[in-house]
Structure formats: C-alpha cells, structure tokens
Motif scaffolding. Structure first.
Motif, PDB file in Angstrom:
ATOM      1  N   ALA A  95       0.825  -1.206   0.000  1.00  0.00           N
ATOM      2  CA  ALA A  95       0.000   0.000   0.000  1.00  0.00           C
ATOM      3  C   ALA A  95       0.858   1.253   0.000  1.00  0.00           C
ATOM      4  O   ALA A  95       0.601   2.204  -0.745  1.00  0.00           O
ATOM      5  N   ARG A  96       1.872   1.258   0.828  1.00  0.00           N
ATOM      6  CA  ARG A  96       2.752   2.421   0.950  1.00  0.00           C
ATOM      7  C   ARG A  96       3.403   2.768  -0.397  1.00  0.00           C
ATOM      8  O   ARG A  96       3.593   3.947  -0.715  1.00  0.00           O
ATOM      9  N   SER A  97       3.735   1.758  -1.190  1.00  0.00           N
ATOM     10  CA  SER A  97       4.393   2.002  -2.481  1.00  0.00           C
ATOM     11  C   SER A  97       3.469   2.701  -3.474  1.00  0.00           C
ATOM     12  O   SER A  97       3.919   3.449  -4.337  1.00  0.00           O
ATOM     13  N   GLY A  98       2.156   2.432  -3.377  1.00  0.00           N
ATOM     14  CA  GLY A  98       1.204   3.046  -4.302  1.00  0.00           C
ATOM     15  C   GLY A  98       1.351   2.564  -5.727  1.00  0.00           C
ATOM     16  O   GLY A  98       0.878   3.205  -6.655  1.00  0.00           O
ATOM     17  N   LEU A  99       1.981   1.413  -5.929  1.00  0.00           N
ATOM     18  CA  LEU A  99       2.258   0.867  -7.263  1.00  0.00           C
ATOM     19  C   LEU A  99       1.408  -0.375  -7.498  1.00  0.00           C
ATOM     20  O   LEU A  99       1.472  -1.325  -6.715  1.00  0.00           O
ATOM     21  N   TYR A 100       0.625  -0.356  -8.584  1.00  0.00           N
ATOM     22  CA  TYR A 100      -0.298  -1.447  -8.890  1.00  0.00           C
ATOM     23  C   TYR A 100      -0.274  -1.750 -10.391  1.00  0.00           C
ATOM     24  O   TYR A 100      -0.017  -0.856 -11.201  1.00  0.00           O
ATOM     25  N   VAL A 108     -11.340   2.618 -12.026  1.00  0.00           N
ATOM     26  CA  VAL A 108     -11.066   4.019 -11.717  1.00  0.00           C
ATOM     27  C   VAL A 108     -11.462   4.867 -12.928  1.00  0.00           C
ATOM     28  O   VAL A 108     -10.997   4.623 -14.043  1.00  0.00           O
ATOM     29  N   PRO A 109     -12.324   5.857 -12.735  1.00  0.00           N
ATOM     30  CA  PRO A 109     -12.682   6.725 -13.861  1.00  0.00           C
ATOM     31  C   PRO A 109     -11.421   7.321 -14.514  1.00  0.00           C
ATOM     32  O   PRO A 109     -10.469   7.684 -13.828  1.00  0.00           O
ATOM     33  N   GLN A 110     -11.438   7.398 -15.830  1.00  0.00           N
ATOM     34  CA  GLN A 110     -10.272   7.848 -16.587  1.00  0.00           C
ATOM     35  C   GLN A 110      -9.765   9.210 -16.129  1.00  0.00           C
ATOM     36  O   GLN A 110      -8.559   9.427 -16.022  1.00  0.00           O
ATOM     37  N   ALA A 111     -10.684  10.128 -15.836  1.00  0.00           N
ATOM     38  CA  ALA A 111     -10.261  11.467 -15.403  1.00  0.00           C
ATOM     39  C   ALA A 111      -9.444  11.390 -14.109  1.00  0.00           C
ATOM     40  O   ALA A 111      -8.443  12.089 -13.957  1.00  0.00           O
ATOM     41  N   LEU A 112      -9.854  10.531 -13.192  1.00  0.00           N
ATOM     42  CA  LEU A 112      -9.111  10.380 -11.938  1.00  0.00           C
ATOM     43  C   LEU A 112      -7.777   9.694 -12.186  1.00  0.00           C
ATOM     44  O   LEU A 112      -6.763  10.060 -11.578  1.00  0.00           O
ATOM     45  N   ARG A 113      -7.783   8.711 -13.054  1.00  0.00           N
ATOM     46  CA  ARG A 113      -6.527   8.033 -13.405  1.00  0.00           C
ATOM     47  C   ARG A 113      -5.535   9.026 -14.003  1.00  0.00           C
ATOM     48  O   ARG A 113      -4.356   9.019 -13.665  1.00  0.00           O
ATOM     49  N   ASP A 114      -6.030   9.885 -14.888  1.00  0.00           N
ATOM     50  CA  ASP A 114      -5.157  10.867 -15.537  1.00  0.00           C
ATOM     51  C   ASP A 114      -4.583  11.864 -14.533  1.00  0.00           C
ATOM     52  O   ASP A 114      -3.423  12.251 -14.637  1.00  0.00           O
ATOM     53  N   ARG A 115      -5.398  12.292 -13.558  1.00  0.00           N
ATOM     54  CA  ARG A 115      -4.957  13.300 -12.594  1.00  0.00           C
ATOM     55  C   ARG A 115      -4.100  12.745 -11.467  1.00  0.00           C
ATOM     56  O   ARG A 115      -3.213  13.437 -10.977  1.00  0.00           O
ATOM     57  N   TYR A 116      -4.376  11.517 -11.043  1.00  0.00           N
ATOM     58  CA  TYR A 116      -3.797  11.047  -9.782  1.00  0.00           C
ATOM     59  C   TYR A 116      -2.882   9.834  -9.883  1.00  0.00           C
ATOM     60  O   TYR A 116      -2.469   9.291  -8.859  1.00  0.00           O
ATOM     61  N   THR A 117      -2.542   9.433 -11.108  1.00  0.00           N
ATOM     62  CA  THR A 117      -1.595   8.326 -11.262  1.00  0.00           C
ATOM     63  C   THR A 117      -0.576   8.652 -12.346  1.00  0.00           C
ATOM     64  O   THR A 117      -0.811   9.520 -13.194  1.00  0.00           O
ATOM     65  N   MET A 118       0.534   7.930 -12.293  1.00  0.00           N
ATOM     66  CA  MET A 118       1.553   7.997 -13.345  1.00  0.00           C
ATOM     67  C   MET A 118       1.710   6.578 -13.882  1.00  0.00           C
ATOM     68  O   MET A 118       1.837   5.625 -13.087  1.00  0.00           O
ATOM     69  N   THR A 119       1.700   6.438 -15.201  1.00  0.00           N
ATOM     70  CA  THR A 119       1.891   5.119 -15.800  1.00  0.00           C
ATOM     71  C   THR A 119       3.384   4.827 -15.896  1.00  0.00           C
ATOM     72  O   THR A 119       4.163   5.650 -16.368  1.00  0.00           O
ATOM     73  N   LEU A 120       3.753   3.648 -15.426  1.00  0.00           N
ATOM     74  CA  LEU A 120       5.140   3.183 -15.457  1.00  0.00           C
ATOM     75  C   LEU A 120       5.148   1.793 -16.077  1.00  0.00           C
ATOM     76  O   LEU A 120       4.996   0.788 -15.374  1.00  0.00           O
ATOM     77  N   GLY A 121       5.262   1.743 -17.403  1.00  0.00           N
ATOM     78  CA  GLY A 121       5.217   0.451 -18.093  1.00  0.00           C
ATOM     79  C   GLY A 121       3.845  -0.181 -17.937  1.00  0.00           C
ATOM     80  O   GLY A 121       2.841   0.405 -18.299  1.00  0.00           O
ATOM     81  N   ASP A 122       3.806  -1.381 -17.360  1.00  0.00           N
ATOM     82  CA  ASP A 122       2.534  -2.073 -17.181  1.00  0.00           C
ATOM     83  C   ASP A 122       1.955  -1.872 -15.770  1.00  0.00           C
ATOM     84  O   ASP A 122       1.116  -2.634 -15.317  1.00  0.00           O
TER      85      ASP A 122
END
Length: 189
Positions: A95-100, A108-122
């Motif tokens: 949980a602490r890592s925040g990596l999934y 997760v709604p796309q707008a929230l994904r765009d605002r609150y996550t960073m894509t790192l590969g897969d």
C-alpha cells in the motif's frame, strides 16, 4: 515465531479490496466527503481512518475523492490525512508504495486516473502528493490504541471476521475514535 504469526494473519484475513469497489458505496462516500469539505475552512485538517486497509486500494480511492472535492470546491488550503492500518506488514508495504498493475485501475474513472496516477510500463503509481496525505501503519485494531478525533472511519470488510462480542468491542473503539458528529462507513456484510 514471528514468521508463523505473519503467515497466520495472511491466511486468516483475506485481503478483499479493489479501487472503487462497490459503486453505490463510493457514490454515498463521495457525497459525504463533499459535505465534509464544504463544512470545513482553510487551514483545517479532515481526519480519516481506514482500518484493515489491506494493500491500499480503498485508501487511495478515498484520497482521490478528497482531492476532487478540494479541487471542485476551490479549497486548496484545506487538508486531509488518512490513517490506514492493517495487521499484515506485507500488505502495508504494498500500500505504501502506491504501485499497482494497470488492470487494477479498470474501475477508476479515466479522469481520476489521468490526474492522480503515473503510468510506469505495465503499472500505475499513485502520485506523491496523494501518498504524502496517507499514513500507513501496522495496527491490531483490537489491541493497539486507536487513532482519535476522526471525521470518518471506513471499515468495510473487517467486522465479518469477528464474533459478535468482538464486533461490539471494535464498534466501541470506533465510537471512541470518532469525533462528535463523525461518520462510520461499514460494508454490506
């Protein structure tokens, strides 16, 4: 032995969690969070506790709702802090890592994904500003001191594992932990 105790925790308590699990619950929770933000002034801190947080998906879903409410109501100086606890140290570290994995964000709604996550590969990682608003801790909700003066407690899965007497004990702990007028969100079970 310590390793045996960790295995017992993982085998006994199944980590049932996902982002925005149970759309109806999150719709109600969103309305409640909007209300909490509306009632508070800049400089205040809204306090939330998620016991039995497992690997953190529920915690981050709640944090995204707080971020949206603060943005929508233009209250950048209002803060929130989420205390997220679990017995399972491995789950807390996850949980602490925040990596999934990316597929975990399907709900997760796309707008929230765009605002609150960073894509790192897969994989996707929850942005640092959200991770900094959450305190993850190992905690036994029955034996360890609870967090105090909570505006909101979200405990959606834990109580189903307990006897009626233990449920009553935990509900008394939650009652003590909530500030007057605070809210307790429970799961369907």
């Amino acid at each position: 032995d310590h390793d045996e105790a960790k295995r017992l925790v993982r085998d006994t308590f199944i980590g049932v969690t996902s982002f925005f699990r149970d759309e109806g619950a999150y719709h109600s929770l969103n309305e409640l969070i909007e209300q909490l933000v509306r009632e508070r002034q800049g400089g205040d801190v809204i306090r939330c506790w998620v016991p039995a947080c497992s690997s953190g998906e529920e915690v981050y879903s709640i944090a995204m709702l707080f971020e949206e409410a603060l943005k929508n109501q233009d209250k950048p100086s209002l803060q929130y802090v989420i205390f997220a606890s679990d017995l399972d140290e491995a789950a807390i570290e996850q949980a602490r890592s925040g990596l999934y994995p990316l597929h975990d964000f399907d709900q997760v709604p796309q707008a929230l994904r765009d605002r609150y996550t960073m894509t790192l590969g897969d994989h996707c990682r929850i942005i640092k500003s959200i991770r900094n608003s959450i305190v993850f801790a190992r905690q036994n909700v029955i034996g360890d001191p609870p967090f105090a003066r909570m505006d909101l407690i979200s405990c959606r899965n834990l109580l189903i594992y307990f006897t009626a007497d233990t449920q009553k004990q935990v509900l008394q702990i939650f009652h003590y932990a909530l500030r007057q007028g605070g809210y307790l969100l429970l799961g369907k079970s």
